[in-house]
Every structure is written in structure tokens, then in C-alpha cells.
Design a protein around this motif. Structure first.
Motif, mmCIF file in Angstrom:
data_model
loop_
_atom_site.group_PDB
_atom_site.id
_atom_site.type_symbol
_atom_site.label_atom_id
_atom_site.label_comp_id
_atom_site.label_asym_id
_atom_site.label_seq_id
_atom_site.Cartn_x
_atom_site.Cartn_y
_atom_site.Cartn_z
ATOM 1 N N GLU A 170 -3.913 11.914 0.472
ATOM 2 C CA GLU A 170 -2.768 11.366 1.086
ATOM 3 C C GLU A 170 -1.840 12.277 1.642
ATOM 4 O O GLU A 170 -0.663 11.922 1.931
ATOM 5 C CB GLU A 170 -2.074 10.489 -0.185
ATOM 6 C CG GLU A 170 -3.094 9.337 -0.789
ATOM 7 C CD GLU A 170 -3.616 8.420 0.204
ATOM 8 O OE1 GLU A 170 -3.077 8.229 1.276
ATOM 9 O OE2 GLU A 170 -4.674 7.724 -0.127
ATOM 10 N N ASN B 10 -3.221 2.496 -4.542
ATOM 11 C CA ASN B 10 -4.150 2.110 -3.563
ATOM 12 C C ASN B 10 -5.072 3.422 -3.310
ATOM 13 O O ASN B 10 -4.517 4.527 -3.651
ATOM 14 C CB ASN B 10 -3.264 2.030 -2.401
ATOM 15 C CG ASN B 10 -2.325 0.629 -2.324
ATOM 16 O OD1 ASN B 10 -1.459 0.819 -3.077
ATOM 17 N ND2 ASN B 10 -3.051 -0.432 -1.868
ATOM 18 N N CYS B 11 -6.120 3.217 -2.533
ATOM 19 C CA CYS B 11 -7.034 4.092 -2.292
ATOM 20 C C CYS B 11 -7.756 5.101 -3.377
ATOM 21 O O CYS B 11 -8.522 5.940 -3.187
ATOM 22 C CB CYS B 11 -6.323 5.100 -1.139
ATOM 23 S SG CYS B 11 -5.871 4.472 0.115
ATOM 24 N N HIS C 267 1.661 5.125 -2.254
ATOM 25 C CA HIS C 267 1.515 6.279 -3.122
ATOM 26 C C HIS C 267 2.306 6.867 -3.953
ATOM 27 O O HIS C 267 2.649 7.929 -3.821
ATOM 28 C CB HIS C 267 0.525 7.550 -2.410
ATOM 29 C CG HIS C 267 -0.891 6.656 -1.806
ATOM 30 N ND1 HIS C 267 -1.945 6.469 -2.441
ATOM 31 C CD2 HIS C 267 -0.849 6.200 -0.556
ATOM 32 C CE1 HIS C 267 -2.769 5.863 -1.643
ATOM 33 N NE2 HIS C 267 -2.317 5.612 -0.386
ATOM 34 N N HIS D 272 0.919 -1.230 0.069
ATOM 35 C CA HIS D 272 0.083 -0.028 0.128
ATOM 36 C C HIS D 272 1.064 1.224 0.036
ATOM 37 O O HIS D 272 1.340 1.484 0.895
ATOM 38 C CB HIS D 272 -1.046 -0.034 1.265
ATOM 39 C CG HIS D 272 -1.927 1.319 1.161
ATOM 40 N ND1 HIS D 272 -2.941 0.756 1.970
ATOM 41 C CD2 HIS D 272 -1.881 2.429 0.735
ATOM 42 C CE1 HIS D 272 -3.702 2.268 1.830
ATOM 43 N NE2 HIS D 272 -3.074 2.804 0.841
HETATM 44 ZN ZN LIG Z 1 -3.723 4.893 0.720
#
Ligand SMILES: [Zn+2]
Length: 170
Positions: A112, A88-89, A62, A60
Motif C-alpha cells: 500500500e 482491505n487488500c 488502510h 476501502h
Molecule cells: Zn487496498
């Protein structure tokens, strides 16, 4: 003879098994042996009292922007990560339609807390589609492997612009 042998380390190999005392051999930039290496290496590193961490996957992250300009991908590489997963996210930078770049940066910054100034300066937007983004990533060598997920927010933002859906789908 191996290109590189890292000997006598405490190996944590990312499979989930307990750490063990051992060696890692590298040939042509790839891990060839994890365990006990009997052949010599053209180069050898004594890793006594050090962790050797082949195969750590950070699932996970960014790095979707940083991966386009930073071959080191610090700080993950400094920590022993050998493969990172990004996207992710739901946030990321491909696919992107021209004119949508700032929105995707602000989304990443908002979700983030990654500084938008770094993203504005670093990303050169050589792509629009996700495959073009992957091609751009493939052109740059880096110290670890990356796995990119398609960020659903970028897709939904693109769809919204393309067919003018009302904003409530966000
Ligand atoms: Zn995330």
C-alpha cells in the motif's frame, strides 16, 4: 432542543439519493435528524454554500495502523468521511505473533506504499489477537466510526509461523 444544528447546507447523506438543501441535527455526538430540523440547537452552524455529509462511508482504506494512534484520522475526516472500513487488500496488524510485527509493517508498506517509518513509530502493539486489537481501538475516542475487517495476510502469516508451513502458501 438539539445539541447542534447544521442548517441550510447542501446535504449529501451517503444513501445514494441526490443531494438536497437541508439541515442536520446532532445529539450527544450522534446524528439525530437529517432533513428539515424545526427545533433549535444549543449551537447552530450556518452551512450555506457548503456540503454537509453525514454518513459517508469510505469502504476501502488502510488506516489499520494509523487508527491506533490518530483520533482525527486525517485526511479522511477532513473530507467528510463519517465511517471508514479498513483491513482491505488482506493487509493489517492483527492478529500478530510477537516477532512478526516488522513483517506485517513491511507487507503494508510494500502493498500500500504506507511509510514503514510512521508505522514503526506509531503502533504500540498492545494486542496479539484480533479481539485484543478491537479492544485497543475501543479505548480511544475518534472523530469518525471505523469498521475493521480481519486481514487475511496477517492470519496466513500467523499460521505459517505456528505450524511451519512452507512459504509457497503465500
Ligand atoms: Zn487496498
Amino acid at each position: 432542543m438539539h445539541d447542534l444544528v447544521i442548517r441550510n447546507g447542501t446535504v449529501v447523506d451517503g444513501t445514494g439519493r441526490p443531494q438536497f438543501a437541508g439541515d442536520v441535527a446532532i445529539d450527544r455526538g450522534l446524528i439525530a435528524v437529517v432533513g428539515r430540523v424545526t427545533q433549535r440547537g444549543r449551537r447552530e452552524i450556518d452551512a450555506k454554500d457548503l456540503l454537509v455529509t453525514p454518513g459517508w462511508v469510505d469502504v476501502h482504506t488502510h488506516y489499520d495502523g494509523q487508527v491506533t494512534w490518530d483520533p482525527i484520522l486525517a485526511p479522511s475526516s477532513w473530507h467528510g468521511v463519517t465511517t471508514l472500513v479498513m483491513g482491505n487488500c488482506g493487509v493489517g496488524f492483527a492478529p500478530v505473533r510477537r516477532g512478526q510485527e516488522d513483517f506485517l509493517i513491511e507487507l503494508m508498506e510494500g502493498v500500500e506504499d504506507i511509510p514503514g517509518t510512521a508505522l514503526h513509530e506509531g503502533i504500540d502493539w498492545r494486542w496479539e489477537s484480533f479481539p485484543e486489537y478491537m479492544d485497543a481501538l475501543a479505548q480511544m475516542p475518534r472523530v469518525l466510526d471505523v469498521a475493521a475487517q480481519v486481514p487475511h495476510c496477517a492470519i496466513r502469516a500467523g499460521i505459517q509461523i505456528m505450524i511451519r508451513l512452507p512459504t509457497y502458501i503465500n
